[in-house]
Design a protein around this motif. Structure first.
Motif, PDB file in Angstrom:
ATOM      1  N   PHE B 101       0.722  -1.089   0.074  1.00 58.96           N
ATOM      2  CA  PHE B 101       0.039   0.081   0.064  1.00 58.96           C
ATOM      3  C   PHE B 101       0.899   1.279  -0.088  1.00 58.96           C
ATOM      4  O   PHE B 101       2.034   1.220   0.104  1.00 58.96           O
ATOM      5  CB  PHE B 101      -0.878   0.240   0.986  1.00 58.96           C
ATOM      6  CG  PHE B 101      -0.090  -0.400   2.349  1.00 58.96           C
ATOM      7  CD1 PHE B 101       0.423   0.729   3.222  1.00 58.96           C
ATOM      8  CD2 PHE B 101      -0.394  -1.698   3.080  1.00 58.96           C
ATOM      9  CE1 PHE B 101       1.305   0.104   4.438  1.00 58.96           C
ATOM     10  CE2 PHE B 101       0.280  -1.842   4.384  1.00 58.96           C
ATOM     11  CZ  PHE B 101       1.041  -1.129   4.954  1.00 58.96           C
ATOM     12  N   GLN B 102       0.334   2.351  -0.238  1.00 57.84           N
ATOM     13  CA  GLN B 102       0.866   3.631  -0.039  1.00 57.84           C
ATOM     14  C   GLN B 102      -0.003   4.552   0.998  1.00 57.84           C
ATOM     15  O   GLN B 102       0.198   4.653   1.883  1.00 57.84           O
ATOM     16  CB  GLN B 102       1.262   4.229  -1.415  1.00 57.84           C
ATOM     17  CG  GLN B 102       2.383   3.461  -2.120  1.00 57.84           C
ATOM     18  CD  GLN B 102       2.496   4.391  -3.736  1.00 57.84           C
ATOM     19  OE1 GLN B 102       2.601   5.516  -3.820  1.00 57.84           O
ATOM     20  NE2 GLN B 102       2.683   3.545  -4.536  1.00 57.84           N
ATOM     21  N   CYS B 103      -1.052   4.960   0.422  1.00 55.02           N
ATOM     22  CA  CYS B 103      -1.858   5.807   1.255  1.00 55.02           C
ATOM     23  C   CYS B 103      -2.567   4.872   2.201  1.00 55.02           C
ATOM     24  O   CYS B 103      -2.918   5.379   3.397  1.00 55.02           O
ATOM     25  CB  CYS B 103      -3.114   6.940   0.484  1.00 55.02           C
ATOM     26  SG  CYS B 103      -4.286   5.841  -0.026  1.00 55.02           S
ATOM     27  N   GLY B 104      -2.951   3.582   1.791  1.00 52.19           N
ATOM     28  CA  GLY B 104      -3.687   2.840   2.744  1.00 52.19           C
ATOM     29  C   GLY B 104      -5.279   2.766   2.641  1.00 52.19           C
ATOM     30  O   GLY B 104      -5.894   1.942   3.401  1.00 52.19           O
ATOM     31  N   TYR B 105      -5.713   3.832   1.963  1.00 50.33           N
ATOM     32  CA  TYR B 105      -7.140   3.909   1.934  1.00 50.33           C
ATOM     33  C   TYR B 105      -7.749   2.531   1.394  1.00 50.33           C
ATOM     34  O   TYR B 105      -8.853   2.486   1.886  1.00 50.33           O
ATOM     35  CB  TYR B 105      -7.604   5.035   1.201  1.00 50.33           C
ATOM     36  CG  TYR B 105      -8.934   5.624   1.608  1.00 50.33           C
ATOM     37  CD1 TYR B 105      -9.376   6.281   2.454  1.00 50.33           C
ATOM     38  CD2 TYR B 105      -9.889   5.210   0.547  1.00 50.33           C
ATOM     39  CE1 TYR B 105     -10.708   6.571   2.786  1.00 50.33           C
ATOM     40  CE2 TYR B 105     -11.427   5.527   0.830  1.00 50.33           C
ATOM     41  CZ  TYR B 105     -11.461   6.433   1.905  1.00 50.33           C
ATOM     42  OH  TYR B 105     -12.851   6.637   2.186  1.00 50.33           O
ATOM     43  N   CYS B 106      -7.410   1.943   0.557  1.00 53.35           N
ATOM     44  CA  CYS B 106      -8.072   0.867  -0.099  1.00 53.35           C
ATOM     45  C   CYS B 106      -7.770  -0.474   0.820  1.00 53.35           C
ATOM     46  O   CYS B 106      -8.321  -1.501   0.516  1.00 53.35           O
ATOM     47  CB  CYS B 106      -7.818   0.438  -1.415  1.00 53.35           C
ATOM     48  SG  CYS B 106      -5.829   0.037  -1.594  1.00 53.35           S
ATOM     49  N   CYS B 157      -7.162   0.361  -6.446  1.00 51.54           N
ATOM     50  CA  CYS B 157      -5.875   1.175  -5.758  1.00 51.54           C
ATOM     51  C   CYS B 157      -5.533   2.079  -6.360  1.00 51.54           C
ATOM     52  O   CYS B 157      -5.050   2.075  -7.478  1.00 51.54           O
ATOM     53  CB  CYS B 157      -5.035   0.030  -5.265  1.00 51.54           C
ATOM     54  SG  CYS B 157      -3.653   0.999  -4.451  1.00 51.54           S
ATOM     55  N   ARG B 158      -6.014   3.288  -5.986  1.00 53.12           N
ATOM     56  CA  ARG B 158      -5.825   4.666  -6.661  1.00 53.12           C
ATOM     57  C   ARG B 158      -4.187   4.932  -6.725  1.00 53.12           C
ATOM     58  O   ARG B 158      -3.635   5.725  -7.333  1.00 53.12           O
ATOM     59  CB  ARG B 158      -6.412   5.950  -5.964  1.00 53.12           C
ATOM     60  CG  ARG B 158      -7.852   6.104  -6.522  1.00 53.12           C
ATOM     61  CD  ARG B 158      -8.169   6.030  -7.950  1.00 53.12           C
ATOM     62  NE  ARG B 158      -7.313   7.021  -8.548  1.00 53.12           N
ATOM     63  CZ  ARG B 158      -7.819   8.356  -8.881  1.00 53.12           C
ATOM     64  NH1 ARG B 158      -9.232   8.626  -8.760  1.00 53.12           N
ATOM     65  NH2 ARG B 158      -6.974   9.447  -9.531  1.00 53.12           N
ATOM     66  N   CYS B 159      -3.418   4.151  -5.572  1.00 52.87           N
ATOM     67  CA  CYS B 159      -1.917   4.541  -5.449  1.00 52.87           C
ATOM     68  C   CYS B 159      -1.580   3.275  -6.513  1.00 52.87           C
ATOM     69  O   CYS B 159      -0.040   3.352  -6.402  1.00 52.87           O
ATOM     70  CB  CYS B 159      -1.594   4.393  -4.158  1.00 52.87           C
ATOM     71  SG  CYS B 159      -2.200   5.224  -2.928  1.00 52.87           S
TER      72      CYS B 159
HETATM   73  S1  FES Z   1      -2.684   2.433  -1.205  1.00 47.25           S
HETATM   74 FE1  FES Z   1      -3.877   4.157  -1.887  1.00 47.25          FE
HETATM   75  S2  FES Z   1      -5.460   3.531  -2.816  1.00 47.25           S
HETATM   76 FE2  FES Z   1      -4.349   1.615  -2.241  1.00 47.25          FE
END
Ligand code: FES
Ligand SMILES: Cc1cc2nc3c(=O)[nH]c(=O)nc-3n(C[C@H](O)[C@H](O)[C@H](O)COP(=O)(O)OP(=O)(O)OC[C@H]3O[C@@H](n4cnc5c(N)ncnc54)[C@H](O)[C@@H]3O)c2cc1C
Ligand code: SF4
Ligand code: FES
Lengths: 342, 179
Positions: B101-106, B157-159
């Protein structure tokens, strides 16, 4: 979202009776289309009759070798059913080509058949749309219609039916089983969805208050080679631009029987009866398949931005027919079932 | 007839009796009423998978599931995953190890979805990429990278951490098969 009252039905007859008591009621299956459209304000029921737990959740073999599929069987369970996978593979493949794993776990057979079009104007209540508001106009005809119909559309609507499952059922010659206030009736799947004509607000021939109780697959299609192929904008989790479902019976190089249906091209699954008639009794060759499919698609009337669908559908169908007629010739390809998508 | 209902949700092993407007989705019940903010609201229309939870043991989009229609259900969110001695579920640990993950939202949705994928494949559910001459109906389907990509396609995953997400799931699915 409009506020609504809610009841859970326990048997089919009670579900029909409960719906009849409320003028603006809807049946709730998995909710993956209805709840979405309620959030968008496209659907505004005042009452929901939840039918997801009705005892219509079984896939049963009938005495004659056909299959009876209950209306509340989940799409994922139907796709995994051993009888479906071995004897009606086109149906399993079509289901697995649609939506996502999560959605298929919720979606029901009945709800899948009755899902509404993905036309962007239909989903946007700030826009005119003859299907949503009869007489208000059809902005798609001159607007964003790349994903919409090339066959059987009308001045009033150019929408497509989005279901993959229904295309396979059309090719299999399935029947839809209905229960309404006046009793039971059976409608062939190919006559269940309508062409838009001048009444695009009617997707199907379902009468007010009628419940889909199941779908019946005929024994005549059981065990024949069959397959589904879908072209879309990404390799997974996207609606069909065009798709084809084929059931093919070839003996000694001659087509004994063939059923071909297209998805993504029309307001209903498009059963290619012209192509089928041209092929029956003739040679099972790529040339014959190409000629027959082109004869069928000669009826296409593409709009400004969706002419690409015609050769796309042609290629999907011809390739699928050719592979089913001679599995050995294409055996090397079989490692990647998505090969036709790209 | 009332526009609210008494709803019973068994969330992560704990029963909750809630009085909810019928319009409340499982996602909003979890986030707004039970303060479980693991499940995320990405699109609210079934298109992104950020809201994925296990509903009666199967992965589902909680944003399109009405709470009243799931009264009585057992729900598992990322907060309720069974944990190892180090306090993390193997999938959580694998996402950390593989940088999934990057931002972790998903991520909570990805992890709940992956749990569903592993169970579905073990239960013999085929996917769009399962070969016709693959395991016979009912037999477990090995989770190759192709299978994982296809089965996880409902989780956006937007990231674009996809390659690492696939590796993390391969780690756990592989361990599940060999153990
Ligand atoms: S880690 Fe950012 S949307 Fe998947
Ligand atoms: C992001 C996304 C991607 C998707 N991609 C695809 C795709 O690629 N291919 C595809 O085919 N589909 C796709 N779908 C659509 C999905 O297949 C449908 O939403 C689903 O099949 C509907 O089933 P349901 O049980 O949830 O129906 P519901 O939402 O519960 O109901 C839909 C309609 O049917 C009515 N209804 C339900 N059951 C009955 C019954 N037994 N009798 C009478 N009326 C009934 C309801 O009143 C409602 O009007 C996608 C959906 C989403 C959200
Ligand atoms: S194509 Fe049909 S659904 Fe789309 S805007 Fe026109 S009338 Fe409405
Ligand atoms: S929030 Fe449910 S799928 Fe996006």
């Amino acid at each position: 979202m409009r506020s609504f009252t809610y009841e859970r039905a326990t048997d089919p007859a009670q579900a029909v009776a409960l719906l009849g008591h409320h003028p603006s009621a809807r049946f709730l299956g998995g909710g993956t289309n209805l709840v979405d459209l309620m959030k968008l304000g496209v659907e505004t029921p005042g009452h929901l009759v939840d039918i997801a737990r009705l005892p219509l959740d079984r896939v049963e073999e009938s005495a004659d070798g056909g299959l009876l599929i209950g209306a509340t069987v989940r799409n994922s369970d139907l796709a995994a059913d051993p009888a479906v996978r071995t004897r009606f593979p086109v149906l399993s493949q079509a289901l697995l080509a649609g939506a996502s794993g999560q959605l298929r776990n919720s979606a029901t057979t009945g709800g899948n058949l009755l899902q509404r079009t993905r036309c962007p104007y239909f989903q946007d209540i700030t826009k005119p749309c003859n299907k949503r508001r009869p007489g208000s106009g059809c902005p798609a005809r001159e607007g964003a219609h790349r994903d919409l119909a090339v066959l059987g559309h009308s001045e009033s609507c150019v929408a497509t039916h989005p279901s993959d499952m229904a295309v396979a059922l059309a090719a299999l010659g399935a029947d839809v089983l209905l229960l309404g206030p006046d009793g039971e009736r059976t409608v062939p799947l190919t006559g269940f969805h309508r062409l838009p004509g001048d009444a695009p607000e009617k997707d199907t021939v379902l009468l007010p208050g009628e419940l889909v109780t199941g779908v019946r697959l005929p024994a005549s299609a059981a065990g024949l080679p069959s397959a589904y192929r879908k072209a879309r904008d990404r390799a997974s989790y996207a609606f069909a631009l065009a798709s084809a479902a084929v059931v093919l019976d070839v003996r000694d190089g001659v087509v004994r029987d063939v059923r071909l249906a297209f998805g993504g091209l029309a307001h209903k699954p498009w059963r290619a009866t012209t192509a089928e008639a041209a092929l029956r009794g003739g040679p099972a060759t790529a040339a014959a398949f190409g000629h027959a499919v082109e004869t069928e698609l000669a009826a296409a009337r593409p709009l400004r931005d969706n002419g690409f669908k015609v050769p796309m559908a042609r290629n999907l169908a011809v390739r699928l027919l050719t592979e089913l007629a001679d599995p050995d010739a294409s055996a090397l390809d079989h490692t990647d079932p998505r090969r036709g998508d790209r | 007839m009332p526009h609210t209902s008494e709803v019973m949700l068994h969330v992560n092993g704990t029963p909750h009796r809630l009085t909810l407007d019928n319009r409340t989705t499982v996602l909003d019940a979890l986030r707004e009423h039970l303060r479980l903010t693991g499940p995320k609201k990405g699109c609210d229309h079934g298109q992104c998978g950020a809201c994925t939870v296990l509903l009666d043991g199967r992965r589902a989009n909680s944003c399109l599931s009405l709470a009243v229609a799931h009264s009585g259900a057992r729900i598992t969110t990322v907060e309720g995953l069974p944990r190892g001695t180090d306090g993390l579920h193997p999938l959580q640990q694998a996402f950390l190890d593989r940088d999934g993950f990057q931002c972790g939202y998903c991520t909570p949705g990805q992890i709940c979805s992956a749990l569903g994928v592993i169970a579905e494949a073990a239960g013999g559910h085929p996917s769009h990429v399962t070969a016709a001459d693959g395991p016979p109906p009912g037999e477990p389907v090995p989770l190759t990278a192709d299978e994982i990509r296809e089965r996880m396609s409902g989780n956006i995953c937007r990231c674009a951490a996809y390659p690492h997400i696939v590796e993390a799931i391969e780690d756990v699915a592989g361990a599940a098969v060999t153990s």
